[in-house]
Motif scaffolding. Structure first.
Motif, PDB file in Angstrom:
ATOM      1  N   THR A  96      39.723 -51.369 -30.659  1.00  0.00           N
ATOM      2  CA  THR A  96      39.229 -52.432 -31.533  1.00  0.00           C
ATOM      3  C   THR A  96      38.416 -53.437 -30.714  1.00  0.00           C
ATOM      4  O   THR A  96      38.445 -53.430 -29.489  1.00  0.00           O
ATOM      5  N   PRO A  97      37.662 -54.308 -31.374  1.00  0.00           N
ATOM      6  CA  PRO A  97      36.769 -55.220 -30.642  1.00  0.00           C
ATOM      7  C   PRO A  97      37.463 -56.108 -29.609  1.00  0.00           C
ATOM      8  O   PRO A  97      36.818 -56.582 -28.668  1.00  0.00           O
ATOM      9  N   SER A 141      35.277 -46.477 -30.615  1.00  0.00           N
ATOM     10  CA  SER A 141      35.473 -47.834 -31.129  1.00  0.00           C
ATOM     11  C   SER A 141      35.754 -47.772 -32.620  1.00  0.00           C
ATOM     12  O   SER A 141      35.321 -46.839 -33.319  1.00  0.00           O
ATOM     13  N   CYS A 142      36.485 -48.757 -33.107  1.00  0.00           N
ATOM     14  CA  CYS A 142      36.725 -48.841 -34.551  1.00  0.00           C
ATOM     15  C   CYS A 142      37.021 -50.289 -34.912  1.00  0.00           C
ATOM     16  O   CYS A 142      37.270 -51.126 -34.034  1.00  0.00           O
ATOM     17  N   ASP A 143      36.993 -50.597 -36.206  1.00  0.00           N
ATOM     18  CA  ASP A 143      37.362 -51.938 -36.646  1.00  0.00           C
ATOM     19  C   ASP A 143      38.807 -51.941 -37.131  1.00  0.00           C
ATOM     20  O   ASP A 143      39.455 -50.894 -37.205  1.00  0.00           O
ATOM     21  N   GLU A 144      39.287 -53.118 -37.464  1.00  0.00           N
ATOM     22  CA  GLU A 144      40.681 -53.254 -37.888  1.00  0.00           C
ATOM     23  C   GLU A 144      40.950 -52.468 -39.176  1.00  0.00           C
ATOM     24  O   GLU A 144      42.025 -51.894 -39.359  1.00  0.00           O
ATOM     25  N   ASP A 145      39.964 -52.421 -40.067  1.00  0.00           N
ATOM     26  CA  ASP A 145      40.144 -51.733 -41.343  1.00  0.00           C
ATOM     27  C   ASP A 145      40.399 -50.242 -41.147  1.00  0.00           C
ATOM     28  O   ASP A 145      41.152 -49.628 -41.918  1.00  0.00           O
TER      29      ASP A 145
END
Length: 328
Positions: free
Chosen positions: A122-123, A21-25
């Protein structure tokens, strides 16, 4: 269909997926276009892997995922793909065997490592794929099990593997073998990024009658034909292949066969977790229904059910008992 040893044999990338998982940044900072797929060198893959958060590893590869889904639905599947004699190669082979997929392509004893795909989710469930193909693009005609191709009702090929000259030659040889044995050939365009530098090769294969059943999503169909509207793309492609199948995400899917178009809505999914493998499992469901003699609408709906299961969790291999999800 006439009785064969296997229902479907596929040729494709033998890849181990590494999913985090990761965020947009994170995507912005690493200059990774969201929702895209790009090829990496082994060195670039090492660098990105080091920056990723906690990850899970599971065998992947587009056509390999489809064969796993087909086995989970009770059909007989086999896979031809190249791994190296390393840890990831052992993981890939073990996973295929454990799922009931016949896989016996000998591993390479030299050359690049087993391929891997670093998948960032992403989420919103969208996946960004970063692939280092490694040994998978070393698949050679000499590794082709010709008897396996002849004794499978359908040969399934993926666009990811169609670019490099060596595996492309192996795939085209397999097409000749399959058709000489009276078998059908299915082909998936795989990903929009594959099309730009392979368009001429794709068209040559389609125009030459190499494909009996073509899978594409709407964007891929538009890119391959250069059309701006789906109906125009359908008109062109349906003249090249006996059966054309187009997936449209939330808009459902359609197929054109014998001059008739059948459309179905998407299956509702309360919580989309990870879209990795949605197209792979749609193809798995469609092909499983096809070899069991189901009508076209049933083939489409079975594909939609399989795709719905896969996007409800992480990873591109089924977790639920797909035999309970479908009725064939």
């Amino acid at each position: 269909m006439a009785e064969t040893r296997f229902d479907i044999v596929a040729m494709g990338d033998a890849i181990v997926d590494v999913i985090a998982s990761c965020d947009e940044d994170f995507l912005v900072n690493h200059r990774l276009p969201k929702g895209s797929m790009q090829l990496l060198t082994p060195q670039a893959a090492d660098s990105l892997y080091a920056a990723m958060g906690q990850a899970r590893e599971m065998s992947g590869g587009s056509a390999a995922n489809s064969m796993a889904g087909i086995a989970a639905m009770g059909a007989r599947s086999a896979f031809i793909g190249q791994v190296a004699g390393d840890q990831l190669g052992t993981i890939f082979a073990h996973d295929m065997h454990a799922l009931g997929v016949h896989f016996d392509t000998p591993p390479l004893s030299f050359g690049p490592p087993t391929g891997r795909c670093l998948i960032l989710v992403t989420p919103d469930g969208q996946r960004t794929m970063n692939t280092a193909p490694g040994a998978s693009h070393e698949l050679d005609v000499s590794a082709l099990d010709e008897a396996l191709v002849r004794d499978s009702a359908i040969l399934f090929l993926e666009g990811y593997l169609f670019g490099p000259a060596r595996p492309r030659a192996a795939m085209m040889r397999a097409v000749d073998i399959a058709h000489a044995a009276g078998r059908k050939v299915a082909f998936t365009l795989s990903e929009s990024v594959c099309i730009a530098d392979r368009k001429a090769g794709f068209h040559a294969m389609l125009d030459g009658g190499g494909v009996d059943l073509l899978f594409a999503n709407e964007d891929e169909a538009l890119q391959l034909t250069g059309r701006t509207g789906l109906e125009e793309a359908l008109a062109e492609l349906s003249q090249k292949v006996p059966t054309l199948v187009i997936t449209r995400g939330a808009a459902g899917a359609l197929a054109v066969e014998d001059g008739k178009t059948v459309r179905i809505p998407a299956m509702p999914v309360p919580n989309v977790v990870d879209t990795t493998g949605a197209g792979d499992l749609f193809a798995a469901g469609f092909l499983t229904a096809r070899v069991k003699g189901a009508p076209l609408a049933k083939c489409l709906s079975t594909g939609a059910i399989a795709a719905a299961e896969i996007i409800s969790h992480y990873g591109a291999r089924p977790e639920a008992d797909l035999k309970e999800w479908i009725e064939l």
